[in-house]
Scaffold this motif. Structure first.
Motif, PDB file in Angstrom:
ATOM      1  N   ALA A 171       0.937  13.206  -4.751  1.00  0.00           N
ATOM      2  CA  ALA A 171       2.037  14.080  -5.184  1.00  0.00           C
ATOM      3  C   ALA A 171       3.349  13.643  -4.546  1.00  0.00           C
ATOM      4  CB  ALA A 171       1.727  15.526  -4.820  1.00  0.00           C
ATOM      5  N   ASP A 172       3.299  13.276  -3.263  1.00  0.00           N
ATOM      6  CA  ASP A 172       4.521  12.861  -2.561  1.00  0.00           C
ATOM      7  C   ASP A 172       5.091  11.580  -3.159  1.00  0.00           C
ATOM      8  OD1 ASP A 172       6.366  12.997  -0.131  1.00  0.00           O
ATOM      9  OD2 ASP A 172       5.448  11.027   0.144  1.00  0.00           O
ATOM     10  N   ARG A 173       4.240  10.638  -3.508  1.00  0.00           N
ATOM     11  CA  ARG A 173       4.744   9.363  -4.050  1.00  0.00           C
ATOM     12  C   ARG A 173       5.298   9.535  -5.452  1.00  0.00           C
ATOM     13  NH1 ARG A 173       0.418   4.887  -1.627  1.00  0.00           N
ATOM     14  NH2 ARG A 173       0.872   5.353   0.562  1.00  0.00           N
ATOM     15  N   ASN A 197       0.823  -1.211   0.000  1.00  0.00           N
ATOM     16  CA  ASN A 197       0.000   0.000   0.000  1.00  0.00           C
ATOM     17  C   ASN A 197       0.854   1.257   0.000  1.00  0.00           C
ATOM     18  OD1 ASN A 197      -2.411  -1.504   0.120  1.00  0.00           O
ATOM     19  ND2 ASN A 197      -2.250  -1.686   2.349  1.00  0.00           N
ATOM     20  N   THR A 198       2.043   1.150  -0.541  1.00  0.00           N
ATOM     21  CA  THR A 198       2.956   2.293  -0.509  1.00  0.00           C
ATOM     22  C   THR A 198       3.345   2.773  -1.902  1.00  0.00           C
ATOM     23  OG1 THR A 198       4.869   0.793  -0.366  1.00  0.00           O
ATOM     24  CG2 THR A 198       3.915   1.590   1.716  1.00  0.00           C
ATOM     25  N   GLY A 199       2.700   2.248  -2.938  1.00  0.00           N
ATOM     26  CA  GLY A 199       3.070   2.605  -4.300  1.00  0.00           C
ATOM     27  C   GLY A 199       2.174   3.679  -4.883  1.00  0.00           C
ATOM     28  N   ILE A 200       2.543   4.120  -6.084  1.00  0.00           N
ATOM     29  CA  ILE A 200       1.774   5.143  -6.782  1.00  0.00           C
ATOM     30  C   ILE A 200       0.399   4.608  -7.158  1.00  0.00           C
ATOM     31  CG2 ILE A 200       1.688   6.551  -8.872  1.00  0.00           C
ATOM     32  CD1 ILE A 200       4.712   6.738  -8.775  1.00  0.00           C
ATOM     33  N   ALA A 203       9.175   8.671  -6.135  1.00  0.00           N
ATOM     34  CA  ALA A 203       9.588   7.772  -7.218  1.00  0.00           C
ATOM     35  C   ALA A 203      10.543   8.490  -8.164  1.00  0.00           C
ATOM     36  CB  ALA A 203       8.367   7.271  -7.980  1.00  0.00           C
ATOM     37  N   SER A 204      10.276   9.751  -8.438  1.00  0.00           N
ATOM     38  CA  SER A 204      11.140  10.525  -9.337  1.00  0.00           C
ATOM     39  C   SER A 204      12.513  10.737  -8.726  1.00  0.00           C
ATOM     40  CB  SER A 204      10.484  11.872  -9.660  1.00  0.00           C
ATOM     41  OG  SER A 204       9.219  11.688 -10.261  1.00  0.00           O
TER      42      SER A 204
END
Length: 623
Positions: free
Chosen positions: A149-151, A111-114, A155-156
């Protein structure tokens, strides 16, 4: 005439030859585990015979054996195949490592992905659409927007770190390649010197081939040997080593890449300054994976760009629940979030907000520039929002009335955002995250309604003789615009319904297009709702397609790598069958040469006894 002691020399040669063969066998056995070692053997040949007289003329009597050379067992064709296929193998392995890291970045198994953030953001808007006036639902939209937005930013940043790590690995590769080419030059020189007298520098040649083995992991190469025994190593048409001369690789100075927020480097030939780009090997894979990781950054930028442009445009077509609907009309802002009904900024505006950005700066207009694949961010001052009705005629001749939001102001500055700058601009508007800002979330729909007089009767337009219309906002519980916003997450463009027109204007022309006034709305809507960073895809479909392709590419590469590993194993076994040390064979040779040595020694002893009798006993009779 043949010497009386000629037989002794024959046996001595046999002893020396068997001893040399036995020493070579011992050398093979002791180096059986030495990396790159090739089995060696002594080439023996019969020495020139001597003529001896006989009854019927001259006969040739053998004089023994001697060694002609010590050769290593090596299959040159297998070596060339190994060098070629090793470059391909290392290319796949390096790409596999990068895919593993990128898959970890976009890991949606928990539950921590985009993917999870997109789903929860959609659910928050979906909940808001059913109960637009509930404070908890509005707060949830803000929270889930911040998480999304944070995820995307996290990732970026991880992709940027991966690119920087690849450049660090490339720098190590350059250092190692230069070290290998230095060693090749030294070995070329030593081999040439050693073999100038006719000897074979077998162990030095093994060391040189082992270095070429290692060098082939980094780049594609072809190896040529000249008449002096020296190697020339050519990669992609560039001669890296030519006998005792070599070229040196060097990393360029950092070149700041604002699009991706990193420093780029190139690998150059130090002596000429031209770029060195291999066609295979781990270094080629490092270059390719950097470009591929930038592609994933571009996709994250496209998602962020969609939010800043298309999503904002849809959000601007709705209204919040702040203020009373009766005071709907133009308002002015001082930039701090407060709104006023007059330009003097004295009387506070109490009507519902509309035409607001959900993402980014509320004083900036974000539009997608499809031609240049970037977001145009136009910073504005003194923005006023006004609501009117746009009347068009459909194909059946019916009048279609659509609310039209006009954002009018003064352009301060404009910049084109690409790559990481788009991602960095993504964030829930500070006006929405401010205290009470959740009420400005535009979940309600802008609409049109017929005007009524004080008695509730329809107002008739004197000019047309038809009912007059005015812009309006649906009730506080309405969540139609929230539904429209949620469709952007899960539906493609063809299924998204636009409920209002949004025009950006400085009073004379649209910021989106400089065509005639009649074309402003069409041009504006085309740039904001039709020309999108995700083409026609929804956010969910676009991201899912990206992750699916990542998984498919990774799986396909795993299959290629497995097949390449099997091919390398076959070539390695092929090489080993020629150059590898076989214990059974060497032990058999050891016994053979030991027995040969003993036999020659015994024969020598017998000849010595015969000569002793001849020298010391002949002629003693009668003394």
């Amino acid at each position: 005439m043949r010497s009386t002691f000629a037989g002794l020399n024959t046996m001595v040669r046999g002893i020396y030859s068997n001893q040399l063969s036995l020493d070579t066998t011992g050398h093979n056995i002791t180096n059986a585990s030495t990396e790159g070692y090739s089995r060696q053997s002594v080439n023996l040949a019969a020495t020139r015979g001597q003529q001896v007289s006989s009854i019927y003329g001259q006969v040739m009597v053998g004089t023994g054996v001697d060694s002609t050379s010590i050769e290593r067992a090596r299959n040159v064709y297998a070596d060339k195949q190994y060098w070629s296929e090793t470059a391909q193998q290392q290319y796949y392995k390096t790409q596999q490592t990068n895919y593993d890291k990128v898959e970890a970045i976009f890991n949606d198994s928990g539950n921590t992905g985009i993917k999870n953030a997109v789903t929860e953001f959609y659910n928050a808007w979906n909940d808001l659409s059913t109960s637009a006036s509930t404070a908890s639902n509005r707060t949830a939209v803000i929270e889930k927007g911040n998480v999304l937005a944070d995820r995307i930013k996290t990732a970026s940043q991880q992709l940027q770190a991966q690119i920087n790590a690849q450049y660090d690995d490339m720098r190590l590769s350059v250092t190692q390649i230069n070290d290998y080419t230095d060693q090749l030059v030294k070995l070329n020189q030593n081999i040439m010197t050693t073999e100038a007298t006719g000897a074979r520098a077998n162990d030095l040649r093994d060391q040189r081939d082992l270095i070429v083995d290692n060098l082939s992991k980094y780049m594609n190469l072809n190896v040529y040997e000249d008449d002096k025994g020296m190697y020339s190593v050519v990669s992609n048409g560039i001669t890296m080593v030519n006998g005792i001369n070599k070229l040196t690789l060097a990393m360029s100075e950092p070149q700041m890449n604002d699009v991706y927020g990193i420093s780029d480097y190139t690998v150059n030939i130090k002596e000429s300054g031209i770029a060195f780009i291999p066609t295979n090997g781990s270094m080629k894979a490092q270059m390719d994976t950097i470009a591929e990781d930038k592609g994933y950054l571009d996709k994250m930028a496209n998602v962020a760009g969609f939010m800043l442009t298309t999503f904002n445009t849809m959000h601007q077509q709705g209204a919040g629940i702040d203020g009373t609907d009766s005071s709907l009309g133009t308002y002015y802002t001082d930039g701090s979030g407060k709104k006023y009904t007059d330009k003097a900024l004295t009387t506070e505006y109490t009507g519902p907000s509309y035409g607001e950005n959900f993402w980014g700066d509320n004083n900036t207009l974000y539009t997608w520039d499809a031609e240049n694949s970037c977001v145009k961010a136009t910073e504005m001052s003194g923005i006023t929002h006004s609501l009117s009705i746009d009347e068009t005629t459909d194909t059946a001749g019916n009048t279609v009335r659509t609310p039209k939001v006009t954002l009018n102001g003064t352009k301060v500055a404009e910049q084109s955002l690409k790559g990481i700058k788009i991602i960095n601009a993504l964030g829930v508007s500070t006006d929405i995250t401010a205290t009470g800002g959740q009420n400005t979330i535009a979940a309600r729909t802008l609409a049109t309604e017929q005007r009524k007089d004080a008695n509730g009767k329809l107002v008739i337009d004197a000019a047309t003789g038809k009912p007059d219309y005015k812009p309006a906002v649906n009730g506080s519980g309405d969540g139609t615009n929230a539904t429209n916003l949620s469709t952007l997450i899960n539906m493609d463009q063809d299924n998204v319904h636009s409920t209002a027109n949004v025009v950006y204007s400085d009073g004379t022309a649209s910021f989106m297009d400089t065509t005639t006034a009649a074309d402003k709305i069409t041009a504006t809507r085309k740039n904001n709702m039709v020309s999108r960073s995700l083409d026609k895809d929804s956010v969910n479909a676009y991201y899912s397609a990206m992750v699916a392709k990542l998984g498919s590419d990774s799986e396909s590469l795993d299959d290629k790598a497995d097949a390449q590993d099997k091919l390398i194993l076959q070539i390695t076994n092929w090489r080993s069958s020629t150059s590898g040390v076989d214990w059974n064979e060497e032990l058999s040779n050891m016994i053979k040469f030991q027995q040969g040595y003993s036999a020659c020694s015994r024969c020598l002893t017998t000849m010595d006894e015969m000569l002793d009798k001849l020298v010391n006993s002949t002629g003693m009779v009668g003394r």
